[in-house]
Scaffold this motif. Structure first.
Motif: not given
Lengths: 173, 802
Positions: B109, B375, B336, B207
């Motif tokens: 990420f 992420k 994520g 998010r």
């Protein structure tokens, strides 16, 4: 590494001398060299206002002021508010009106509100909300901060003041 | 002035439950004398700065630290290779996954931790971080959880290759984390087949980030001579951190001291253990000097613990009168790159199964799929109990969708579906046992306070007027929260039951110290816990010193999040107080030479039943506890309580919002917001009101502005306060608050917890108000955040904008 520069200014009316790199930010000098940890760092981009100090009669965000800019100026931080064991009216107002929770924004809030009341001793709620909009609070929703500043303004004008939260408001015997 | 009764003056002196006691914390904060982690300066302290990845997904070809290490003032540069011999390059997450402390071969990420530079001061450390040269080979990134689950999607977690089973069961794809289901699928499906009316709505809970004003950070100090490690840390759960640090470092917990000093807001961001903490600890052990690591705001917003990112599809089945027969929910949960949610071990979707809400829904089924994307990790609760905000948003939006389909008023449909008062304790279709509730009177009180009929009439008139410059929307939510995790039979973190604790010592002079396993981040525990002790043990609150956050002095507890301090630790406080009181009863009886059964507790003293002139104050009893106790009794007056709650608590509320939307610009003004909360017994009304103001403001922020969007390459687009919306005093609406009191039957003082209700309950209320403004045009849902641009686009699509 850049050569260091001697800077002299008055911190809460006390003369101070520091040796700093020209790039050093005032907030770091205050917090790390002068043990003045009341002003906090919340964003580094001048948005949150936790680092607000009063510099020669102007509110500044100490995270975007260089220490070398402060030569011979007056710096007022939250540490300079209470005098002789007496709280400043703003400090009292924030406590009486529950204008703080985690306390992280509070030093900057009070310092900014001090400047507001210097300029406008009798502010409206709209004035207060406008003047305080550079200081972010994540806990209170501002409503009680407005009341705290109104409380302090009234007290500084010599008017009678009372908390909005009487101790026994919900207690029945 | 009327004469004050003796009891009232004694009650005032106690400052017990129900008093608007001024906060004990405030004197230090208003004078700049708080001690937050970054205020701590130790002799010889060094500063650490992270080197982070510019890419969302890339292989690390090489890391060259030589130039950085050569810089004067640099003490160390750590990479994964340095941590490997210590087996500290990966760490366990609270969700049963692992997370790279420093990137091990590849980054997954943007802004992932790659190297840790330690130097004499923060300027040198920042300069040296720029000199660490990392060569990357970029890989395709995937930021959309649906695309991540397609065949052929990039493999994010190569370390999980071949692992078909994760911490929560089978994985069906290389980017799949878990599937979690609850409820009776067959019965629910049959109810849908039989129902005359069904509705379906997709919705994304974007998010977002809790964004406390103080970022995360720590000061780690290892004393090589004593072998002791002390870490001052911004943690909502210091005892859990100690256990995790012990597991990671193999240092016994008795040699580890974790201190959460003053915390500048948490809101869920400060529950987890982050790589910066681990690297600061390692650096301190390696260098033998204290090491400080403090996040920048950008690091905070883009690496430590986001919330939400829930892609939800809700369906309701009902009869033609709007009585709900079944609820079906499917969720894709974007976690994520590492599953670092903070949820009880057994529940990978937290308490999402409170999604039947305040309504008597006989059939329900929920399925949640956790998915990896490129992420940053998280999935924490942002001012809510685990995934409760998502659940409440879903049901409160769905019931509005159903009301619109049937043409039933949005207040009326709620009244038709409420769990009736006589059904409490109520067993929900998804297996939860609601402790108490009384929903209809709360809603009716709100409707009356705002003149609901008048508002609807005004709205109808405005809709009929083509020249009206605004659209008016009325939003209602009647939510139920689940807080106070939780019973150890269903809730644990890393195998530790989610109890909490309190230890009280009464000193000879009648003053006392109380220590808890929780930690305040602004909630005012020092003030309110003392009020509980005052009422329950008869010691004036002003004589009680409350301490928490230091693992060397406080009893073990699971910490403060999920509104658990009052329901769990508050119960421990009450029960420890009762233990003090019962010992005091025996001492008083001994002093007065009567049987303990003949003594009765009266505010701050024990008196002889039927002879109130014979009494011993708690102050006198405390003194006697140290010199004159009954034969066979231990000296002293102290008590410890570890409270494992029998159930959760279920606070509820009724909220109503009125918004006006400018037809030409899409700007939305919240004209009115009325919040009625029922948190059971109210300990301090001033603090409750403050918590509600704050929660509503955070709800306002989420509904109208907060999101952390990503572009297709995995660049996070909202990482500073320039982009990420924190409301100022200018935007924040005026809040009106109200309450009813429905105590929890299983809690020692009937309290339920309050701080998160306003966040959980207000967000769907704002969305419902915005959608309601468009309802007459056939709109059933619009996505958050309801910013002016998005709203203007909707107005344009409906040919309303100028």
């Amino acid at each position: 590494m850049a050569k260091k520069t001697a800077v002299s200014f008055r911190l809460n009316q006390t003369p101070v001398d520091v040796l700093v790199e020209p790039r050093e930010l005032l907030i770091h000098t205050l917090r790390e060299k002068l043990a003045t940890t009341g002003p906090h760092i919340g964003c580094e981009t001048s948005h949150c206002g936790a680092c607000t100090v009063d510099l020669d009669g102007i509110s500044v965000k100490a995270c975007t002021v260089l220490t070398v800019q402060c030569e011979d100026l007056d710096v007022l931080t939250i540490e300079g508010f209470a005098k002789g064991g007496q709280l400043h009216a703003l400090q009292e107002g924030f406590m009486q009106e529950h204008g703080l929770q985690c306390g992280f924004c509070t030093p900057g809030m009070i310092t900014r509100a001090y400047r507001l009341l210097q300029e406008i001793p009798d502010p409206t709620e709209e004035d207060i909300r406008y003047w305080m909009s550079g200081n972010l609070c994540r806990c209170t929703g501002y409503q009680n901060i407005v009341k705290a500043i109104q409380y302090a303004a009234a007290k500084l004008r010599g008017e009678a003041v009372a908390t909005s939260h009487p101790l026994m408001e919900e207690v029945t015997v | 002035m009327n004469e004050i009764s003796p009891d009232l003056s004694r009650l005032e002196r106690l400052e017990g439950i129900g008093c608007a006691r001024k906060r004990r914390e405030d004197p230090r904060f208003i004078q700049g004398r708080g001690t937050y982690v970054d205020d701590i300066h130790l002799p010889g302290m060094l500063f650490g700065v992270m080197v982070r990845s510019p890419y969302a997904h890339a292989r690390i070809k090489s890391i060259d630290t030589s130039r950085a290490k050569a810089m004067p003032g640099v003490q160390a540069v750590l990479t994964a290779e340095d941590l490997k011999p210590l087996k500290l390059h990966w760490m366990p997450t609270l969700a049963g996954d692992v997370q790279a402390v420093l990137a091990d071969g590849k980054v997954v990420f943007q802004n992932q931790e790659v190297a840790f530079v330690v130097a004499d001061d923060r300027y040198v450390a920042a300069d040296a971080a720029e000199l660490v040269e990392v060569e990357y080979e970029e890989l395709p990134a995937v930021v959309d959880p649906f695309k991540a689950m397609q065949p052929g999607a990039p493999v994010i977690r190569e370390d999980l290759a071949g692992k078909d089973v994760g911490a929560h069961g089978a994985r069906r794809h290389h980017n799949h984390i878990f599937n979690w289901q609850i409820g009776d699928r067959d019965r629910t499906d049959r109810a849908f087949d039989a129902a005359p009316v069904t509705v379906k709505q997709e919705m994304l809970y974007p998010r977002v980030h809790p964004c406390p004003l103080e970022t995360c950070g720590c000061v780690a100090s290892y004393d090589a001579v004593r072998g002791d490690l002390t870490v001052w840390i911004t943690s909502q759960a210091p005892h859990v951190v100690r256990t995790v640090v012990g597991l990671l470092s193999s240092i016994p917990e008795s040699k580890i001291r974790i201190v959460s000093p003053d915390i500048g807001g948490g809101f869920g961001n400060k529950v987890g253990v982050y790589p910066g903490y681990v690297t600061a600890i390692v650096a301190s052990i390696v260098l033998g000097r204290p090491v400080k690591w403090i996040e920048s705001r950008n690091e905070n917003l883009t690496t430590t613990a986001f919330a939400r990112d829930y892609w939800m599809t809700g369906e309701l089945a009902a009869d033609t009168d709007g009585r709900i027969k079944a609820l079906r929910v499917n969720v894709i949960a974007d976690h994520g790159a590492f599953d670092a949610c903070a949820d009880p071990t057994k529940w990978p979707a937290g308490m999402f199964h409170v999604c039947t809400g305040s309504y008597d829904i006989p059939n329900a089924h929920v399925s949640v799929d956790g998915v990896y994307t490129n992420k940053f990790p998280g999935g924490v609760s942002y001012r809510c109990s685990f995934r409760v905000t998502e659940a409440v948003y879903l049901i409160e939006r769905m019931i509005d969708v159903l009301a619109q389909k049937l043409g039933i008023d949005k207040a009326e449909i709620r009244l038709r579906n409420f769990i009736p008062e006589e059904k409490f304790p109520y067993h929900s279709a998804l297996g939860l046992d609601y402790d108490s509730g009384n929903y209809a009177p709360a809603l009716r009180k709100v409707l009356k306070a705002v003149d609901y009929d008048g508002l609807r009439a005004e709205q109808a008139a405005k809709r009929a007027d083509p020249n009206c410059p605004t659209l008016m929307g009325i939003g209602i939510t009647t939510f139920t929260e689940i807080v106070g995790a939780g019973p150890s039979k269903s809730c644990d973190i890393l195998g530790i039951g989610m109890f909490d604790s309190c230890e009280i010592r009464v000193h000879p002079d009648g003053s006392a110290i109380a220590r808890m396993g929780t930690i305040s981040q602004g909630q005012g525990h020092q003030t309110t816990y003392a009020q509980i002790i005052a009422t329950e043990a008869g010691i004036p609150a002003s004589l009680i010193n409350v301490e928490e956050g230091d693992t060397s002095t406080a009893p073990y507890g699971l910490g403060t999040y999920g509104s658990r301090s009052t329901p769990v630790a508050g119960a421990a406080v009450a029960r420890a107080s009762h233990k003090i009181r019962e010992k005091a009863r025996k001492i008083a009886a001994h002093l007065l030479e009567v049987s303990p059964d003949d003594m009765e507790f009266d505010l701050d003293q024990f008196r002889v039943k039927g002879d109130p002139s014979r009494a011993k104050s708690m102050k006198e009893i405390a003194w006697a506890a140290y010199n004159n106790v009954p034969e066979g009794m231990e000296m002293g007056l102290e008590a410890v309580d570890y409270y494992d709650p029998p159930n959760f608590t279920f606070p509820f509320g009724s909220y109503l919002a009125v918004v006006d939307i400018q037809k030409d610009t899409g700007e939305i003004k919240v004209r009115r917001f009325y919040a009625l909360d029922d948190c059971g017994t109210r300990i301090n009304p001033m603090i409750i009101e403050g918590q509600i103001h704050g929660g509503l403001t955070e709800g306002f922020a989420v509904a109208f502005g907060q999101e952390l969007p990503y572009d297709e390459q995995g660049n996070v687009l909202g990482g500073t306060l320039m982009d990420y919306f924190l409301p100022t005093s200018m935007e924040t609406p005026h809040w009106e608050t109200d309450f009813t009191v429905t105590p929890s039957p299983h809690h020692p003082i009937g309290a339920k917890g309050v701080a998160e209700s306003p966040h959980v309950g207000s967000i769907p209320c704002f969305s419902n108000a915005v959608v309601d403004a468009f309802a007459h045009l056939g709109v059933t849902h619009t996505g958050m955040p309801h910013n002016a641009y998005r709203t203007w686009q909707q107005l344009r699509d409906l040919n309303i904008a100028g």
